[in-house]
Design a protein around this motif. Structure first.
Motif, PDB file in Angstrom:
ATOM      1  N   ALA A 160      52.189  37.609  26.713  1.00  0.00           N
ATOM      2  CA  ALA A 160      51.698  36.147  26.397  1.00  0.00           C
ATOM      3  C   ALA A 160      51.566  35.489  27.758  1.00  0.00           C
ATOM      4  CB  ALA A 160      52.606  35.291  25.516  1.00  0.00           C
ATOM      5  N   ARG A 161      52.499  35.602  28.637  1.00  0.00           N
ATOM      6  CA  ARG A 161      52.507  34.977  30.066  1.00  0.00           C
ATOM      7  C   ARG A 161      51.315  35.449  30.846  1.00  0.00           C
ATOM      8  NH1 ARG A 161      57.606  35.571  32.761  1.00  0.00           N
ATOM      9  NH2 ARG A 161      56.742  34.040  34.396  1.00  0.00           N
ATOM     10  N   CYS A 162      51.291  37.081  30.770  1.00  0.00           N
ATOM     11  CA  CYS A 162      50.396  37.713  31.392  1.00  0.00           C
ATOM     12  C   CYS A 162      48.763  37.045  30.995  1.00  0.00           C
ATOM     13  CB  CYS A 162      50.558  39.121  31.322  1.00  0.00           C
ATOM     14  SG  CYS A 162      51.903  40.006  32.130  1.00  0.00           S
ATOM     15  N   PHE A 163      48.753  37.012  29.647  1.00  0.00           N
ATOM     16  CA  PHE A 163      47.475  36.569  28.983  1.00  0.00           C
ATOM     17  C   PHE A 163      47.178  35.359  29.880  1.00  0.00           C
ATOM     18  CE2 PHE A 163      46.967  39.452  25.398  1.00  0.00           C
ATOM     19  CZ  PHE A 163      45.834  39.141  24.973  1.00  0.00           C
ATOM     20  N   GLU A 164      47.960  34.306  29.722  1.00  0.00           N
ATOM     21  CA  GLU A 164      47.881  32.927  30.217  1.00  0.00           C
ATOM     22  C   GLU A 164      47.627  33.044  31.694  1.00  0.00           C
ATOM     23  OE1 GLU A 164      50.237  28.933  29.196  1.00  0.00           O
ATOM     24  OE2 GLU A 164      51.277  30.477  30.126  1.00  0.00           O
ATOM     25  N   HIS A 165      48.088  34.024  32.521  1.00  0.00           N
ATOM     26  CA  HIS A 165      48.076  34.130  33.988  1.00  0.00           C
ATOM     27  C   HIS A 165      46.675  34.645  34.406  1.00  0.00           C
ATOM     28  CE1 HIS A 165      49.500  34.222  37.991  1.00  0.00           C
ATOM     29  NE2 HIS A 165      49.398  35.691  38.127  1.00  0.00           N
ATOM     30  N   GLN A 166      46.261  35.654  33.659  1.00  0.00           N
ATOM     31  CA  GLN A 166      44.846  36.348  33.792  1.00  0.00           C
ATOM     32  C   GLN A 166      44.085  36.453  32.629  1.00  0.00           C
ATOM     33  OE1 GLN A 166      47.287  39.883  35.074  1.00  0.00           O
ATOM     34  NE2 GLN A 166      46.280  39.788  37.288  1.00  0.00           N
ATOM     35  N   PRO A 167      43.707  35.263  32.116  1.00  0.00           N
ATOM     36  CA  PRO A 167      43.012  35.057  30.699  1.00  0.00           C
ATOM     37  C   PRO A 167      41.454  35.511  31.081  1.00  0.00           C
ATOM     38  CG  PRO A 167      42.911  32.824  32.085  1.00  0.00           C
ATOM     39  CD  PRO A 167      43.592  33.880  32.835  1.00  0.00           C
ATOM     40  N   ASP A 168      41.012  35.969  32.040  1.00  0.00           N
ATOM     41  CA  ASP A 168      39.600  36.164  32.349  1.00  0.00           C
ATOM     42  C   ASP A 168      39.415  37.662  32.712  1.00  0.00           C
ATOM     43  OD1 ASP A 168      38.609  33.706  31.914  1.00  0.00           O
ATOM     44  OD2 ASP A 168      38.866  33.135  33.750  1.00  0.00           O
ATOM     45  N   ASP A 169      40.671  38.437  32.749  1.00  0.00           N
ATOM     46  CA  ASP A 169      40.559  39.932  33.109  1.00  0.00           C
ATOM     47  C   ASP A 169      41.768  40.257  32.417  1.00  0.00           C
ATOM     48  OD1 ASP A 169      40.601  42.545  34.193  1.00  0.00           O
ATOM     49  OD2 ASP A 169      40.554  41.966  36.162  1.00  0.00           O
ATOM     50  N   LEU A 170      41.492  40.793  31.059  1.00  0.00           N
ATOM     51  CA  LEU A 170      42.625  41.107  30.091  1.00  0.00           C
ATOM     52  C   LEU A 170      43.092  42.466  30.480  1.00  0.00           C
ATOM     53  CD1 LEU A 170      41.618  39.591  26.507  1.00  0.00           C
ATOM     54  CD2 LEU A 170      43.090  38.766  28.582  1.00  0.00           C
ATOM     55  N   ALA A 171      42.121  43.321  30.992  1.00  0.00           N
ATOM     56  CA  ALA A 171      42.472  44.619  31.236  1.00  0.00           C
ATOM     57  C   ALA A 171      43.508  44.703  32.524  1.00  0.00           C
ATOM     58  CB  ALA A 171      41.328  45.647  31.909  1.00  0.00           C
ATOM     59  N   ARG A 172      43.600  43.822  33.372  1.00  0.00           N
ATOM     60  CA  ARG A 172      44.320  43.682  34.371  1.00  0.00           C
ATOM     61  C   ARG A 172      45.759  43.036  33.847  1.00  0.00           C
ATOM     62  NH1 ARG A 172      43.287  40.133  39.983  1.00  0.00           N
ATOM     63  NH2 ARG A 172      45.213  40.568  41.067  1.00  0.00           N
ATOM     64  N   ALA A 173      45.730  42.146  32.999  1.00  0.00           N
ATOM     65  CA  ALA A 173      46.635  41.280  32.635  1.00  0.00           C
ATOM     66  C   ALA A 173      47.479  42.349  31.556  1.00  0.00           C
ATOM     67  CB  ALA A 173      46.373  40.193  31.516  1.00  0.00           C
ATOM     68  N   PHE A 174      46.984  43.618  31.021  1.00  0.00           N
ATOM     69  CA  PHE A 174      47.577  44.259  30.381  1.00  0.00           C
ATOM     70  C   PHE A 174      48.432  45.340  31.118  1.00  0.00           C
ATOM     71  CE2 PHE A 174      45.154  44.397  26.069  1.00  0.00           C
ATOM     72  CZ  PHE A 174      45.547  42.946  25.896  1.00  0.00           C
ATOM     73  N   GLY A 217      52.517  55.384  30.348  1.00  0.00           N
ATOM     74  CA  GLY A 217      51.789  54.097  30.315  1.00  0.00           C
ATOM     75  C   GLY A 217      51.328  53.823  28.647  1.00  0.00           C
ATOM     76  N   TRP A 218      51.102  52.636  28.713  1.00  0.00           N
ATOM     77  CA  TRP A 218      50.753  52.358  27.209  1.00  0.00           C
ATOM     78  C   TRP A 218      49.527  51.074  27.045  1.00  0.00           C
ATOM     79  CZ3 TRP A 218      56.124  51.022  27.960  1.00  0.00           C
ATOM     80  CH2 TRP A 218      56.468  49.918  28.395  1.00  0.00           C
ATOM     81  N   SER A 219      48.706  51.017  28.059  1.00  0.00           N
ATOM     82  CA  SER A 219      47.564  49.966  28.142  1.00  0.00           C
ATOM     83  C   SER A 219      46.365  50.605  28.702  1.00  0.00           C
ATOM     84  CB  SER A 219      47.779  48.963  29.371  1.00  0.00           C
ATOM     85  OG  SER A 219      48.984  48.080  28.918  1.00  0.00           O
ATOM     86  N   GLN A 220      45.210  50.529  28.028  1.00  0.00           N
ATOM     87  CA  GLN A 220      43.869  51.121  28.541  1.00  0.00           C
ATOM     88  C   GLN A 220      42.978  49.891  28.385  1.00  0.00           C
ATOM     89  OE1 GLN A 220      43.153  55.021  27.156  1.00  0.00           O
ATOM     90  NE2 GLN A 220      45.018  55.881  27.250  1.00  0.00           N
ATOM     91  N   GLY A 221      42.313  49.527  29.057  1.00  0.00           N
ATOM     92  CA  GLY A 221      41.410  48.473  29.057  1.00  0.00           C
ATOM     93  C   GLY A 221      41.918  47.230  28.251  1.00  0.00           C
ATOM     94  N   ARG A 222      41.302  46.900  27.132  1.00  0.00           N
ATOM     95  CA  ARG A 222      41.734  45.747  26.367  1.00  0.00           C
ATOM     96  C   ARG A 222      42.671  46.178  25.136  1.00  0.00           C
ATOM     97  NH1 ARG A 222      38.051  41.417  26.503  1.00  0.00           N
ATOM     98  NH2 ARG A 222      36.560  41.609  28.211  1.00  0.00           N
TER      99      ARG A 222
END
Length: 417
Positions: free
Chosen positions: A336-350, A301-306
């Motif tokens: 970028a599409r994940c950012f746009e789709h979940q702008p208020d929950d970046l941890a989830r977007a990542f 994996g390569w995403s943690q939090g923000r």
């Protein structure tokens, strides 16, 4: 013509990072992946800043292969027309035998396989096109002399730490800082690389130094027992050039660097006995660069939090499929599409981004490594065994199985779930 071209940006100063807004997405690394990420965000109205440790944006003179999966991203970024203006359309692609030059056709422009014809251009061209695109949307988005070496984060944001001791706050941090990524080290810790006992050579040759038959707009892949070469034409302004990209089995390399200078004499030793066309390419190169080919373990994996990673920072790969840049372009589009789709929950977007990209990039990494015994094979030592080998390994159905699943992927439309 100096093949070490520089995208034209003025020298930067880290002082400008003091004006970065706390709502900005911070991107470490202004390579092709980082700039594509910035442009993807800015086109969606998402503020971002890019931080590059170098004092100028520079690319080692080399050709670049953007296959259809990458082309779709460039089209989505509105860059296709500019890229096409800098391309030379290849009439055909061929496999050639290292010593005799015997040729087997993979496709020509009129064949079905030509639907996957790549864009062939210089890395410096694409870098400059991306820089210009970013600066049109945000003139001061790119900060030079700004080396991100660490970070801290909480539920509210991220604080990036720079080599000179400064720190800035942002909304999130994307590590697009390459195979030696400091952001990855902060996320996961130090990951040791392993030398693959192979090196790569790269250079550019003005076509007016070559014989007429060597100037044709053809992609040629020369394969041999312990090395292979890919050559294709590119354009720099009004000058046509032929790329030289060779990978050679060698066990004497220690340095993990892709910009080390090499000599024509040393390179010629690696291609003793090769066809005169290859010897002519090497002999007429203005300057050569070489680098050792290293691999790292696949990340779980390569995403943690923000904080997340992109491109070589999380899935560096061997160059045998020409997919390093294409995977970075795909990453940028999906993220970028994940950012746009979940702008208020970046941890989830990542996490969504990671889940969408992890299996695909892992498969491409493994497939690229698996190409080495296809390109370098003992059956190619002798003409009587080489023909059967090439007709089997490079038959249309074998080539389609090897490449089509990569080229057919559309990062701009893959479902975000």
């Amino acid at each position: 013509m100096n093949p070490r071209e520089t995208a034209q940006l003025p020298s930067g100063d880290i002082m400008s990072i003091d004006q970065v807004k706390r709502t900005s997405v911070l991107i470490a690394g202004a390579g092709i992946g980082g700039l594509a990420m910035a442009l993807s965000l800015l086109r969606r109205g998402i503020d971002c800043d890019v931080f590059e440790q170098a004092s100028e944006l520079r690319e080692v003179g080399a050709g670049l292969w953007v296959s259809m999966n990458g082309v779709r991203v460039l089209r989505d970024l509105g860059l296709a027309e500019q890229v096409e203006q800098n391309c030379i359309a290849a009439e055909r692609r061929s496999i050639r035998l290292w010593n005799t030059g015997e040729t087997w056709s993979l496709y020509n422009r009129s064949s079905d396989a030509a639907r996957n014809q790549p864009y062939l251009l210089l890395r410096a061209h694409l870098l400059k096109i991306l820089v210009d695109g970013v600066r049109r949307l945000k003139a001061d988005a790119i900060h030079l002399n700004a080396h991100v070496v660490g970070f801290s984060q909480n539920d509210e944001g991220v604080r990036a730490q720079f080599a000179d001791g400064r720190e800035i706050e942002g909304r999130a941090l994307i590590g697009a800082d390459g195979s030696h990524s400091k952001v990855r080290t902060g996320l996961i810790g130090q990951i040791e690389s392993q030398y693959t006992n192979a090196i790569a050579w790269r250079g550019l040759v003005p076509v007016d130094r070559l014989e007429p038959h060597q100037r044709e707009p053809v992609v040629s892949t020369w394969i041999g027992p312990t090395a292979h070469v890919t050559a294709y034409p590119v354009r720099w302004q009004n000058t046509e050039l032929m790329t030289f990209s060779g990978q050679v089995d060698r066990n004497d390399w220690l340095l993990e660097s892709w910009s080390e200078k090499g000599s024509v004499e040393e390179c010629l030793k690696d291609f003793l006995g090769w066809h005169p066309d290859i010897i002519a390419l090497v002999s007429n190169v203005d300057s050569l660069h070489k680098w050792g080919l290293f691999v790292r373990p696949t990340l779980a994996g390569w995403s943690q939090g923000r904080v997340t990673l992109l491109g070589d920072a999380c899935h560096s790969m061997l160059p045998y499929l020409g997919q390093g840049v294409n995977m970075a372009l795909e990453d940028a589009s999906v993220l970028a599409r994940c950012f746009e789709h979940q702008p208020d929950d970046l941890a989830r977007a990542f996490q969504t981004y990671q889940s969408l990209r992890l299996d695909r990039t892992t498969r491409v990494v493994k497939s690229a490594a698996g190409m080495l015994p296809i390109f370098h094979n003992s059956a190619l030592c002798k003409a009587e065994t080489a023909g059967d080998y090439i007709r089997t390994q490079w038959a249309p159905e074998a080539t389609a199985a090897r490449y089509d699943w990569i080229y057919q992927y559309d990062a701009t439309a893959v479902p975000l779930h």
